[in-house]
Design a protein around this motif. Sequence first.
Motif, PDB file in Angstrom:
ATOM      1  N   LYS A 163     -13.988   0.245  36.982  1.00 24.32           N
ATOM      2  CA  LYS A 163     -14.181   1.340  37.916  1.00 24.32           C
ATOM      3  C   LYS A 163     -11.929   1.628  38.175  1.00 24.32           C
ATOM      4  O   LYS A 163     -11.062   1.047  37.930  1.00 24.32           O
ATOM      5  CB  LYS A 163     -13.872   0.269  39.241  1.00 24.32           C
ATOM      6  N   SER A 164     -11.951   2.802  39.240  1.00 22.04           N
ATOM      7  CA  SER A 164     -10.146   3.284  38.922  1.00 22.04           C
ATOM      8  C   SER A 164     -10.022   2.636  40.292  1.00 22.04           C
ATOM      9  O   SER A 164     -10.629   2.548  40.870  1.00 22.04           O
ATOM     10  CB  SER A 164     -10.932   5.118  39.417  1.00 22.04           C
TER      11      SER A 164
ATOM     12  N   ASP B  54      -7.663   3.472  41.609  1.00 19.55           N
ATOM     13  CA  ASP B  54      -7.119   4.629  43.180  1.00 19.55           C
ATOM     14  C   ASP B  54      -7.111   5.380  42.614  1.00 19.55           C
ATOM     15  O   ASP B  54      -7.969   6.080  42.068  1.00 19.55           O
ATOM     16  CB  ASP B  54      -5.318   4.141  42.742  1.00 19.55           C
ATOM     17  N   ARG B  55      -6.687   6.350  43.709  1.00 18.01           N
ATOM     18  CA  ARG B  55      -7.351   7.964  43.930  1.00 18.01           C
ATOM     19  C   ARG B  55      -6.648   8.242  42.746  1.00 18.01           C
ATOM     20  O   ARG B  55      -7.742   8.951  41.673  1.00 18.01           O
ATOM     21  CB  ARG B  55      -6.922   9.013  45.043  1.00 18.01           C
TER      22      ARG B  55
ATOM     23  N   LEU C 253     -12.697  14.338  45.044  1.00 17.77           N
ATOM     24  CA  LEU C 253     -12.628  13.548  45.761  1.00 17.77           C
ATOM     25  C   LEU C 253     -11.958  13.521  47.334  1.00 17.77           C
ATOM     26  O   LEU C 253     -12.301  12.101  47.916  1.00 17.77           O
ATOM     27  CB  LEU C 253     -10.895  13.344  44.851  1.00 17.77           C
ATOM     28  N   ASP C 254     -11.678  14.239  47.847  1.00 18.04           N
ATOM     29  CA  ASP C 254     -11.042  14.566  48.716  1.00 18.04           C
ATOM     30  C   ASP C 254     -12.581  14.522  50.439  1.00 18.04           C
ATOM     31  O   ASP C 254     -12.845  13.705  50.571  1.00 18.04           O
ATOM     32  CB  ASP C 254     -10.419  15.856  49.999  1.00 18.04           C
TER      33      ASP C 254
ATOM     34  N   GLY D  18     -14.645  10.863  49.005  1.00 15.42           N
ATOM     35  CA  GLY D  18     -13.245   9.386  49.893  1.00 15.42           C
ATOM     36  C   GLY D  18     -12.915   8.500  49.213  1.00 15.42           C
ATOM     37  O   GLY D  18     -13.975   8.535  47.863  1.00 15.42           O
ATOM     38  N   ASP D  19     -13.049   7.733  49.842  1.00 10.88           N
ATOM     39  CA  ASP D  19     -12.905   6.234  48.967  1.00 10.88           C
ATOM     40  C   ASP D  19     -14.124   5.318  48.673  1.00 10.88           C
ATOM     41  O   ASP D  19     -14.131   4.301  47.401  1.00 10.88           O
ATOM     42  CB  ASP D  19     -11.852   4.982  49.533  1.00 10.88           C
ATOM     43  N   LYS D  20     -14.600   5.285  48.781  1.00  6.76           N
ATOM     44  CA  LYS D  20     -15.872   5.039  47.654  1.00  6.76           C
ATOM     45  C   LYS D  20     -15.954   5.452  46.712  1.00  6.76           C
ATOM     46  O   LYS D  20     -17.156   4.688  46.172  1.00  6.76           O
ATOM     47  CB  LYS D  20     -17.826   5.608  49.301  1.00  6.76           C
TER      48      LYS D  20
ATOM     49  N   LEU E 284     -14.359   4.687  44.977  1.00 10.37           N
ATOM     50  CA  LEU E 284     -13.676   4.004  43.925  1.00 10.37           C
ATOM     51  C   LEU E 284     -14.406   2.840  43.173  1.00 10.37           C
ATOM     52  O   LEU E 284     -14.395   1.622  42.718  1.00 10.37           O
ATOM     53  CB  LEU E 284     -11.950   3.313  44.787  1.00 10.37           C
ATOM     54  N   SER E 285     -15.856   2.322  44.058  1.00  4.36           N
ATOM     55  CA  SER E 285     -16.479   1.166  44.149  1.00  4.36           C
ATOM     56  C   SER E 285     -17.248   1.460  43.347  1.00  4.36           C
ATOM     57  O   SER E 285     -18.827   0.715  42.712  1.00  4.36           O
ATOM     58  CB  SER E 285     -17.362   1.035  44.920  1.00  4.36           C
TER      59      SER E 285
ATOM     60  N   ALA F 276     -16.031   7.258  39.250  1.00  5.10           N
ATOM     61  CA  ALA F 276     -15.726   7.385  40.161  1.00  5.10           C
ATOM     62  C   ALA F 276     -16.919   8.400  40.274  1.00  5.10           C
ATOM     63  O   ALA F 276     -16.202   9.738  40.908  1.00  5.10           O
ATOM     64  CB  ALA F 276     -14.383   8.026  39.709  1.00  5.10           C
TER      65      ALA F 276
END
Length: 196
Positions: free
Chosen positions: A86-87, A89-90, A143-144, A147-149, A151-152, A156
């Motif tokens: 998993k990454s 961060d962005r 990516l915009d 969002g951050d989901k 990263l889970s 990606a």
Amino acid sequence: MTHLTLASASASRAALLTGAGLVFDKIPADLDEDALKDDALARALSPKAVALELARAKAIHVSLRHPGLVLGGDQVLQLEQDLISKSPDRAAARRLLQRMSGKTHYLHAAQALAENGAIVWSNVETADMTVRTLSDVAIDAYLDAAGDKILSSVGAYQLEGLGVNLFDSIRGDYFTVLGLPLLPLLAQLRHMKVIQ
């Protein structure tokens, strides 16, 4: 009726089981997955075998402490000769998407059933995932929007959401992509008379 426990914190695995009408408890296996993966790689196991090793370890770990049938699952992403995690961060997700652009990667989804600390069944399925050629602008827009989901999720992306837009083609079972090859699991549970 045999009691079923899911040895995973995965929301998607739990949702798949619930959607299939299964009743189960959810007890995540408290294991150092990175250490297990490193050990498997040090033993030169194939990516498929690494996924299976992790699924089996989770099932055994929880089945030693809880009665009934325990389902462990894991999924690894193979890009060329590398196993992808998993990454964090962005920026890492962006680099990964740039690397995956125009290439095929492989999702190996493994599952194992254990009872009293012993594996009673296991299997692994693979999906071939071909990412379309992505421009940096397209990656940033994705990516915009996602969002951050993201990263889970390893890779990606979440295929059941915006991630589907990243692909040209997919060969393999949808449930395998989501991390739990449901059809062979249900067949085995019927065979074991856990479900009708």
